[in-house]
Design a protein around this motif. Structure first.
Motif, mmCIF file in Angstrom:
data_model
loop_
_atom_site.group_PDB
_atom_site.id
_atom_site.type_symbol
_atom_site.label_atom_id
_atom_site.label_comp_id
_atom_site.label_asym_id
_atom_site.label_seq_id
_atom_site.Cartn_x
_atom_site.Cartn_y
_atom_site.Cartn_z
ATOM 1 N N HIS B 71 11.314 32.710 -7.718
ATOM 2 C CA HIS B 71 10.966 31.492 -7.664
ATOM 3 C C HIS B 71 9.740 31.315 -8.490
ATOM 4 C CE1 HIS B 71 11.473 28.207 -4.800
ATOM 5 N NE2 HIS B 71 10.003 28.166 -4.740
ATOM 6 N N ARG B 197 19.980 23.918 -10.256
ATOM 7 C CA ARG B 197 19.065 24.518 -9.301
ATOM 8 C C ARG B 197 17.862 25.110 -10.085
ATOM 9 N NH1 ARG B 197 20.613 29.030 -4.478
ATOM 10 N NH2 ARG B 197 18.532 28.875 -3.426
ATOM 11 N N ALA B 200 15.709 22.204 -11.105
ATOM 12 C CA ALA B 200 14.984 21.804 -9.996
ATOM 13 C C ALA B 200 13.511 22.406 -9.812
ATOM 14 C CB ALA B 200 15.712 21.793 -8.761
ATOM 15 N N ARG B 201 13.846 23.849 -10.097
ATOM 16 C CA ARG B 201 12.634 24.877 -9.857
ATOM 17 C C ARG B 201 11.800 24.475 -10.965
ATOM 18 N NH1 ARG B 201 15.876 30.290 -8.260
ATOM 19 N NH2 ARG B 201 15.801 29.957 -5.895
ATOM 20 N N ARG B 203 11.287 22.358 -13.055
ATOM 21 C CA ARG B 203 10.355 20.848 -12.785
ATOM 22 C C ARG B 203 9.374 20.909 -11.799
ATOM 23 N NH1 ARG B 203 15.568 17.498 -10.983
ATOM 24 N NH2 ARG B 203 13.858 16.233 -9.787
ATOM 25 N N GLU B 204 9.377 21.899 -10.811
ATOM 26 C CA GLU B 204 8.274 22.143 -9.838
ATOM 27 C C GLU B 204 7.175 22.371 -10.553
ATOM 28 O OE1 GLU B 204 8.725 24.029 -5.353
ATOM 29 O OE2 GLU B 204 10.372 24.136 -7.021
ATOM 30 N N LEU B 207 5.828 19.546 -12.911
ATOM 31 C CA LEU B 207 5.138 18.243 -12.372
ATOM 32 C C LEU B 207 3.802 18.630 -12.084
ATOM 33 C CD1 LEU B 207 6.046 15.698 -11.273
ATOM 34 C CD2 LEU B 207 6.093 16.939 -8.922
ATOM 35 N N ARG B 208 3.709 20.077 -11.705
ATOM 36 C CA ARG B 208 2.194 20.339 -11.328
ATOM 37 C C ARG B 208 1.413 20.503 -12.436
ATOM 38 N NH1 ARG B 208 1.426 24.946 -7.261
ATOM 39 N NH2 ARG B 208 -0.442 24.087 -7.335
ATOM 40 N N ARG B 211 0.171 17.075 -13.954
ATOM 41 C CA ARG B 211 -0.473 16.224 -12.888
ATOM 42 C C ARG B 211 -1.737 16.255 -13.091
ATOM 43 N NH1 ARG B 211 2.021 17.101 -7.156
ATOM 44 N NH2 ARG B 211 0.660 18.765 -7.467
ATOM 45 N N ASP B 230 10.121 14.727 -17.468
ATOM 46 C CA ASP B 230 10.963 13.733 -17.467
ATOM 47 C C ASP B 230 12.359 14.029 -18.180
ATOM 48 O OD1 ASP B 230 9.140 12.284 -16.490
ATOM 49 O OD2 ASP B 230 8.505 11.453 -18.074
#
Lengths: 348, 348, 348, 348, 348
Positions: B71, B197, B200-201, B203-204, B207-208, B211, B230
């Motif tokens: 993870h 999947r 998705a991980r 991007r987590e 994204l942070r 930001r 993006d």
């Protein structure tokens, strides 16, 4: 059953584990001390006293807390928030997942959690606080965040379960397709739908916690809740991917059944095409005309038998040439190639 | 195995490649000097000393770093960030893609990366830094961005692989549909699900990083991480497009099988319709009535044979007129038109 | 029929329930007093007077209010908003859901609601206000929010209905698939479509109320409307999940039918394959050749009979060995495994 | 091959078309003068001199510019941006669309474009500038926007192509369904997937141009790029609509094939049901029992023939009554109603 | 044909309807006077004079206005905006919808609209202005908004049409499935695709009008355009719901056809299974063996006949017991239950 943990930031970050209930009020009154009270099952008289007499929570909130509620909510009371969320039980499988309610009262320097069934996420965070003092050392909101984050992580195990179940189903459909597989597909899909409904509800709480709607939650911690929310959004996306995979398996099943029907039809056609001409021939020499010279020939009968054998063989050879000749398909053969005599394909 | 690279901005942008471990501490202490340490496999004693004694990273982070974690996460420590991300291995095909973990410690003037397997993205960026000093000359965050950007680009190759696999499957289903094709479709779909999947991980984390959550990351660089994020969102969109294409191929397979069943049915019907009347005729003249004048006629037998031939021919002509007459379909003909005698169609 | 409720914040939060119509004007004139007037069915002369003479609403709005309107809207008048929304009636099932119009006039210190049919949400909020004074004590906007929130919650019951209906349909399709099940699937889908159209319209109103577009709505309350809006968005997402589940059931039905056709084909093929060779044999010995020695043998006839019996048995044994031998499938057997003699499978 | 256009805003908006290469440097040096240089195929020595010696672009960017790159990008250099985008060639059809690379260098007062194949969008904008001076009169960014906007508009023609192709396919599947139609559906779908991939990449560039990331692009012009981006997002949405339409056609094909199989089955069943009883009757009177009184009757034979005719007719009448009697379906009849004798339906 | 309406806010809100063309220029010159000119079909010389000489619009815009343009756009000229949008004609049905172009010039105090075909939305707003002065009294932007809002509302009728068409199709497919139903489904889907393309284009204009991009549009009015935009987004969502419903109907058709094939197969199998044993028996006693004692028995023939009758009956009874015995299905029976003898089901 209750457990009281506290961190006294003004006293050298002292960590107090399993404080007796009498120390609770003094700890709460101390400046810079953060307290986490976890109320587990069964709820005894002391537990009731803690929420009623020590914390003096609103009667309505206490009632909500100790009864079962399926809908999450956040209610703002004077000086604290009352929050209902739901986590997955540890036994979540690909086919079913159960939900355990978690109630939380969040104040400026305290967090009271309650769960009527054992909660994996609470247990993990408790263990972590006991060992390191973190995240209680940081803030009580951070403890709440840690619990909700663990709840969301609990989904990952369910996702893994579903994934391996999908793999097994996929293999099974190709090895030997059965109606029960379709039932399994629908069962997993139904579970996925339940998980999606759960994430939808959970996101409702997390969105509000992460939106700076409440003054009790510092801006930095709000961002953390937002992360958990985003995580659930992505999980939702993955659940749709699983759903699509299951639809594909359902269609593969249909293809396999159609394929099998096709094989059976081929066998029937082959058989009928070989037998029917023979029937016509025997019919011809079974007619009772007086003037049928062949009937008198002594070699008539063997000739006809030979002719019939030749005819049947020719038809079979023709079909073989056309790649039709096959054994009646064994039911377990579906997983193999449609064309059995592939090696001959190049030899035409 | 470790490699140390540094750019000394205060010393005329001097680029130092493969500095010895003793120089590491002085370089880190220099103002305006940026250092990148890459720890590869195998991890020796010196590597451990670097992270433990030179950088003095937290023990928990070091433990996370050298063990396998599936993870991704970002943890903020005092003065540095600890980041787990995952890239695709170079051997990603349409059917399977493996993931290699990348750990990174990002400080104000240093970046420490670790990967237990060879990492294409790290290797590419290393080579680039060795040759041009860029992007280390710019900032250590830029180096991290370059690596994550290469990780995302690695997906493009997988996309191309999947695309050409889809093309091949499509052609194969039309040339000669087989059950293995459906299995292939599901296999590629499963891989696509895995890639989704993974995105998705990933991007987590992105994204942070994008930001402005962390002070260590300048606003301008945050924008770069956002771009990678993006990019992954759009890739995700494309993966869904591929998924839909595969569903279409699965349905095309079903159509082909149905079509074939149809052809076989047509052949069976044609055969049965031609033979059955003949059987009835031979049955009639096989009856044992005493008063059947035809049986006595000397030309009765040949007449009946001729009548049977005429009847069979008429039926075939009739079917041909109705565009039914065809050969028993060769299994490999599925890809051709359903109607074989199309040229006649206009001549009716 | 009308009901007047008021909270006088300047008079010790006094709650007035069912005030007579004469007190309405004085209450409205009082500073700090909040009034809620609910106009139910039937609309009498007094009701008309209230909206026309006491509140002096615009004639157009009054006309809209007392007639049926299917499209929601918000209109801003001088000092008040006129709002049309729609709720679900209590009798919403999985197959059909009816909609009840709710008209509201929202002023700074008053709310007038009107519904031509009994409205569950209004009734619930009324009861709550009667007992606790909340949320009228807070603000009139809060009352409107409470009603709209209850309307959205009303959907949850419909969702539960649909969910249990889906479970029942799923079981039924596997137990004994019928055409009526497909009809049921489509009927529920149609209802879901209706619910989605309803949520789409409801969201239109909630989005505007939650957007700080109107000065009458305080920023804090706007956030509440936003929450309801977000709730509906998530519900919409769930409705799509249900829709997909129904599609799966429809496909499972198709699979079941195909399966059954497959079983029937197998039976037909088995029967034909067993009988046809017998026909050919009897045909052979029914031929009228003069020189057929077997016909003269005294044991010819029994030999042929025995040969026929052996042949038929061999074919059946062969098929059994290939796992084809089955009973003609009972229509109710579809839910069972495709292969009936599974226990033997391991014994081969 | 190069073309130089310039607008001298300080000289009464004078428009210069096809300036000689010697004038380029002076024009660039002028305040308030905007220059657009378009480099087409083939690239001569003068073209190289322009980018290398007059504009002094970075060697890496020049290399990127004159080689083929499939991935779009934006790179910021000192005083200018280097941009790679891709447009569709004019010959884009429903089945295939090719992509032409467009490289652009965007400075404060200049734009240099390069394309190795003729570019429709550049040609259109060039013509427009030649005639009206617009949008070069406005700004060089506006010229870039105009080109990218035309690129996006080029997709509309492809959409129209796909739409009419879908219409044709739809009609064809109903008129006479063939396997090639499924192949066509997949081919168009594959093209749509390619277009979606193209829009995904194009949006990457437009998003960044429209985000005020670069100082060279004024805020007002950024908004224009954003519009093009939004346009592509909507186009993407439409492409999904087309994709769904194609899936429907694929399913309609499957329905048509199933329908046809149904018709053939009906014909076979009709034929078999009519013939089999006749076979049994002839079989009965073909038996060799000594005591079969009917065989001796002089009217036995004609009676049986008549009985057989009556029996066959009765069965046909019965089937007709049940709306089964049909001709063996002509292959081209699929598009018509399933029931042929519809006019009789009312006469029952 | 033209109509001129004006509201003179400085003259007591005087409403002027159908002013003569000579008054147009003075009205436009008045402060606080708002003018709306609607140019309908046919366009006369006076109309041309109005746009050319009174308003002095740009020649390019005038040309665009009076010719047909399928793509919407907004162009900013000096002091006014030129806008192309499209509405649906009144005759929009479930299968087809036509589009009517609407051109508008929006200035600070004037709006000029042009439509070459009668426009429902313009007519409605015209009527409203004539009667109440609203929304012209408010602003000219409000008039434009009203027209665009009516255009979007026009879609609601189309939605209702499609919804009732879907209901009819659904019923028809269950009552008596035909190939034309699939054609209808595709036709409606095609129309939905067209509507989605229309909403996509319309949203393009509304997004820009609602984005405060143009100074001519006050912030408050921009919000109104945004509402229309949001409405179209939700409508788009509903169109997808309809699309899915139609897909379900298409699949229900396929299920019905499969069901019917199943029924036919069952009938064929029943018939064949009953007749084939009889054929074998007659074949046996048709053999010409000399030693067949049964043939000599005087009761042999009737015994065999009785045996045959018993055998046929037993098979039918067996099938009935297995719930197979049915009539050959009437084509119109598809809508009924798959199992005809349901009442007996319980009696087993």
């Amino acid at each position: 059953m209750f457990r009281i943990l506290a961190v006294r930031t003004k006293h050298n970050d002292e960590l107090i584990v399993d404080a007796p209930v009498e120390r609770l009020a003094p700890l709460l009154a101390e400046r810079g001390t953060r307290v986490w009270v976890d109320l587990g099952h069964p709820v005894g008289e002391t537990d009731m006293e803690i929420v009623r007499d020590v914390f003096k929570f609103h009667a309505l909130a206490i009632e909500d807390c100790f009864e079962e509620r399926t809908h999450p909510k956040i209610e703002e009371y004077d000086g604290y928030l009352y929050i209902i969320t739901h986590g997955l039980t540890a036994g979540a499988t690909a086919d079913s997942s159960e939900i355990v309610e978690l109630d939380a009262f969040l104040g400026e320097n305290f967090l009271v959690t309650h769960h009527s069934a054992p909660s994996r996420s609470v247990a993990t965070v408790l263990g972590f606080v006991e060992r390191t003092g973190l995240p209680l050392r940081h803030s009580v909101t951070a403890v709440l965040h840690a619990i909700l984050d663990r709840q969301a992580d609990g989904l990952e195990a369910a996702l893994d379960n579903i994934e391996s179940r999908i793999d097994a189903l996929e293999d099974a459909v190709f090895a030997s397709p059965r109606n029960t597989h379709v039932a399994s597909v629908l069962s997993v899909k139904r579970n996925i739908l339940g998980l999606r409904r759960w994430t939808a509800r959970q996101r409702e709480v997390l969105l509000r916690l992460g939106r700076r709607e409440f003054e009790l939650i510092p801006a930095g911690d709000a961002l953390l809740f937002r992360d958990v929310h985003d995580h659930l959004v992505r999980v939702n996306d993955l659940l749709e991917g699983f759903r699509d995979m299951l639809t594909s398996i359902q269609e593969a099943y249909l293809s396999a059944v159609s394929n099998r029907t096709n094989e059976i039809m081929k066998f029937l056609t082959l058989f009928t095409s070989t037998m029917m001409p023979l029937t016509v021939i025997t019919g011809i020499y079974g007619m009772n005309f007086e003037h049928m010279p062949e009937l008198k020939w002594w070699f008539g009968y063997p000739s006809v038998l030979i002719a019939m054998a030749v005819m049947a063989t020719s038809i079979l050879v023709y079909f073989r040439h056309r790649h039709w000749l096959g054994r009646p398909p064994k039911v377990d053969d579906i997983g193999q190639d449609v064309v059995n005599d592939q090696p001959d394909a190049g030899a035409r």
